[in-house]
Design an enzyme around this catalytic site. Structure first.
Site, PDB file in Angstrom:
ATOM      1  CG  ASP A  13      32.889  94.474 -83.237  1.00  0.00           C
ATOM      2  OD1 ASP A  13      33.860  94.980 -82.825  1.00  0.00           O
ATOM      3  OD2 ASP A  13      32.754  94.045 -84.148  1.00  0.00           O
ATOM      4  CE  LYS A  16      37.768  89.747 -79.103  1.00  0.00           C
ATOM      5  NZ  LYS A  16      37.137  90.232 -80.496  1.00  0.00           N
ATOM      6  CB  THR A 127      38.187  96.901 -91.039  1.00  0.00           C
ATOM      7  OG1 THR A 127      40.358  95.988 -91.886  1.00  0.00           O
ATOM      8  CG2 THR A 127      37.927  96.166 -90.709  1.00  0.00           C
TER       9      THR A 127
HETATM   10  P1  IMP Z   1      39.241  92.364 -92.427  1.00  0.00           P
HETATM   11  O1  IMP Z   1      40.024  91.682 -91.060  1.00  0.00           O
HETATM   12  O2  IMP Z   1      39.531  93.616 -92.058  1.00  0.00           O
HETATM   13  O3  IMP Z   1      39.977  91.283 -93.616  1.00  0.00           O
HETATM   14  O4  IMP Z   1      37.759  91.965 -93.015  1.00  0.00           O
HETATM   15  C1  IMP Z   1      37.124  91.204 -93.384  1.00  0.00           C
HETATM   16  C2  IMP Z   1      36.147  90.940 -92.186  1.00  0.00           C
HETATM   17  O5  IMP Z   1      36.196  90.518 -90.729  1.00  0.00           O
HETATM   18  C3  IMP Z   1      34.982  91.857 -92.316  1.00  0.00           C
HETATM   19  O6  IMP Z   1      33.381  91.482 -92.220  1.00  0.00           O
HETATM   20  C4  IMP Z   1      35.120  92.688 -91.311  1.00  0.00           C
HETATM   21  O7  IMP Z   1      34.053  94.021 -90.778  1.00  0.00           O
HETATM   22  C5  IMP Z   1      35.810  91.265 -90.180  1.00  0.00           C
HETATM   23  N1  IMP Z   1      36.278  91.797 -89.392  1.00  0.00           N
HETATM   24  C6  IMP Z   1      37.173  92.467 -89.241  1.00  0.00           C
HETATM   25  N2  IMP Z   1      37.633  92.856 -87.614  1.00  0.00           N
HETATM   26  C7  IMP Z   1      37.586  93.358 -87.069  1.00  0.00           C
HETATM   27  C8  IMP Z   1      36.499  93.248 -85.689  1.00  0.00           C
HETATM   28  O8  IMP Z   1      37.069  94.105 -85.193  1.00  0.00           O
HETATM   29  N3  IMP Z   1      35.336  93.260 -85.004  1.00  0.00           N
HETATM   30  C9  IMP Z   1      34.164  92.908 -86.460  1.00  0.00           C
HETATM   31  N4  IMP Z   1      34.524  92.377 -86.804  1.00  0.00           N
HETATM   32  C10 IMP Z   1      35.945  92.129 -87.708  1.00  0.00           C
END
Ligand code: IMP
Length: 426
Positions: A13, A16, A127
């Site tokens: 975040d 980008k 997420t």
């Molecule tokens: P996942 O990628 O949904 O498995 O989430 C794993 C971790 O990455 C969590 O802490 C999410 O909040 C973080 N995360 C995943 N995608 C993003 C993003 O685009 N921005 C910020 N955090 C992210």
């Protein structure tokens, strides 16, 4: 310069979407190399806001070709929904979009497992888009790839094998195992819709680079969420760092000419995990509100904190950053004091390195800076910024030993101070 990587240098975040959009003016290709619908960019199309999770932000430029590389994970329904939304707004995205036929597919059971796990004490704040379980299947060599949508019979056989493996987990988590038919029915139409876009995107990208086309590799998430180098286990499941562009797209490291890291003038994090410079109280609320720090995919309020320079040094090193695009400086305007973490006190003494695995035992050491009250969002050059703001950004630059290429001072394209441009000839 022909091959340039844009990578998040913090916990994602970092802005980008805006920076890729600016660079895309000079790019022929925009290629995403990792992550899936867990990412999110807000695009403004004809004055209307559209959130995209999979389509690269480059889609706004009508002559840029947008690619999802095989290191990404694709939810066919999400991608088709985004393409339809952009189509309805007159962008004709399908004419310029290529998707790796070998990219792995997020199916209903991945989303189910992600959600069920997040309801347990083992939750890490994902997420819940099925990203982690999909990468698990890839590593377990039972994943479904987009190319598998060419034959329904083969797809059903593969889904059946995957469900055999996931069944006990789903039941243990209190869920109901879906039928093969339900899983395939759910994704089939979207998968068929994507077939015309499938390509050998590794070969296509290499051909573009060979032809001296300008290729922008767009990372997702950020360095500190990288599966290998982030704050494990509070990470995403892919290679978010710059090196991930080579494996995630299928090009050699010698094809990369420059790496630009994105960092906010403060820090944010979504989900669980250590965040040593985290703030609470009125300063945090102010930054969160002014910076609109709410997840674009989940709407979750982001955790906010001071800029972490040991973490940024770590990102400079891991990504081999040539420059940093510093974003959201304007959000800090009006604060009496601005802080930067310059080192950590650890049980073994003070360090300027980032102790990624031992953050709980570390205390940040801060340097304080006087704030600036003027609105900075109209500055055209660095020397038009108030002295306090200039001193702060120059301090960051010298502390992490990496030059700034952009200072972003507002959400608009014009609210950007460009100091150097990797895709423009000198
Ligand atoms: P996942 O990628 O949904 O498995 O989430 C794993 C971790 O990455 C969590 O802490 C999410 O909040 C973080 N995360 C995943 N995608 C993003 C993003 O685009 N921005 C910020 N955090 C992210």
């Amino acid at each position: 310069m022909a091959g340039v990587i844009i990578v998040g240098a913090q916990w994602g975040d970092e802005g980008k979407g805006k920076v890729v959009d600016i660079y895309t003016d000079e790019a022929d290709y925009v290629v995403r190399y990792a992550g899936g619908p867990n990412a999110g960019h807000t695009l403004v199309v004809n004055g209307e806001k559209v959130v995209v999770r999979l389509v690269p932000s480059g889609i706004l430029r009508r002559d840029a070709i947008c690619v999802l590389g095989q290191g990404t994970v694709v939810d066919p329904k999400v991608l088709v929904g985004e393409l339809d939304t952009l189509d309805a707004r007159g962008l004709s995205p399908r004419d310029r979009m290529k998707v790796a036929e070998r990219a792995h597919v997020i199916l209903a059971y991945h989303i189910l497992v992600d959600g069920l796990r997040e309801a347990t004490s083992a939750a890490i704040g994902t997420t819940k888009r099925g990203v982690g379980p999909c990468y698990e299947d890839k590593a377990a060599r039972r994943g479904i790839r987009l190319r598998d949508f060419r034959s329904r019979v083969d797809l059903e056989a593969r889904v059946s094998r995957a469900l055999e493996a996931w069944g006990p987990t789903i039941v243990a988590l209190g869920g109901t195992v879906p039928t093969v038919e339900a899983v395939v029915d759910d994704a089939w139409d979207a998968g068929q819709n994507l077939l015309p876009l499938l390509a050998d995107t590794a070969a296509l990208t290499e051909a573009a680079l060979k032809a001296r086309k300008r290729v922008l590799f767009e990372g997702a998430q950020g360095t500190l969420l990288d599966i290998d180098h982030g704050t494990y286990p509070y990470v995403t499941s892919s290679s978010a760092i710059a090196g991930g562009a080579c494996t995630g797209v299928g090009i050699g490291p010698s094809r990369i000419d420059a790496v630009v890291g994105l960092a906010k003038a403060y820090c944010t994090r979504v989900g669980g995990g250590p965040f040593p410079t985290e703030l609470e109280g009125p300063v945090a609320d102010r930054i969160r509100t002014i910076g609109a720090e709410f997840g674009s995919v989940t709407g979750r309020p982001r955790r906010v904190g001071w800029v972490d320079l040991p973490a940024l040094r770590y990102a400079v090193r891991l990504n081999g950053l040539d420059s940093i695009a510093l974003t959201k400086l304007d959000v800090l305007a009006g604060l009496e004091t601005i802080r930067a973490c310059v080192a950590y006190d650890t049980p073994n003494g003070r360090t300027r390195d980032f102790p990624a695995d031992d953050l709980e035992a570390c205390t940040p050491v801060y340097q304080d800076f006087p704030g600036f009250s003027q609105d900075v969002s109209n500055a055209k050059h660095l020397d038009e910024l108030p002295k306090e703001a200039r001193d702060f950004v120059r301090f960051i630059e010298s502390e992490v030993e990496c030059p700034l290429s952009i200072v972003s001072i507002g959400p608009g394209r014009e609210q950007t101070i460009i100091l150097s441009h990797p895709l423009r000839p000198e």
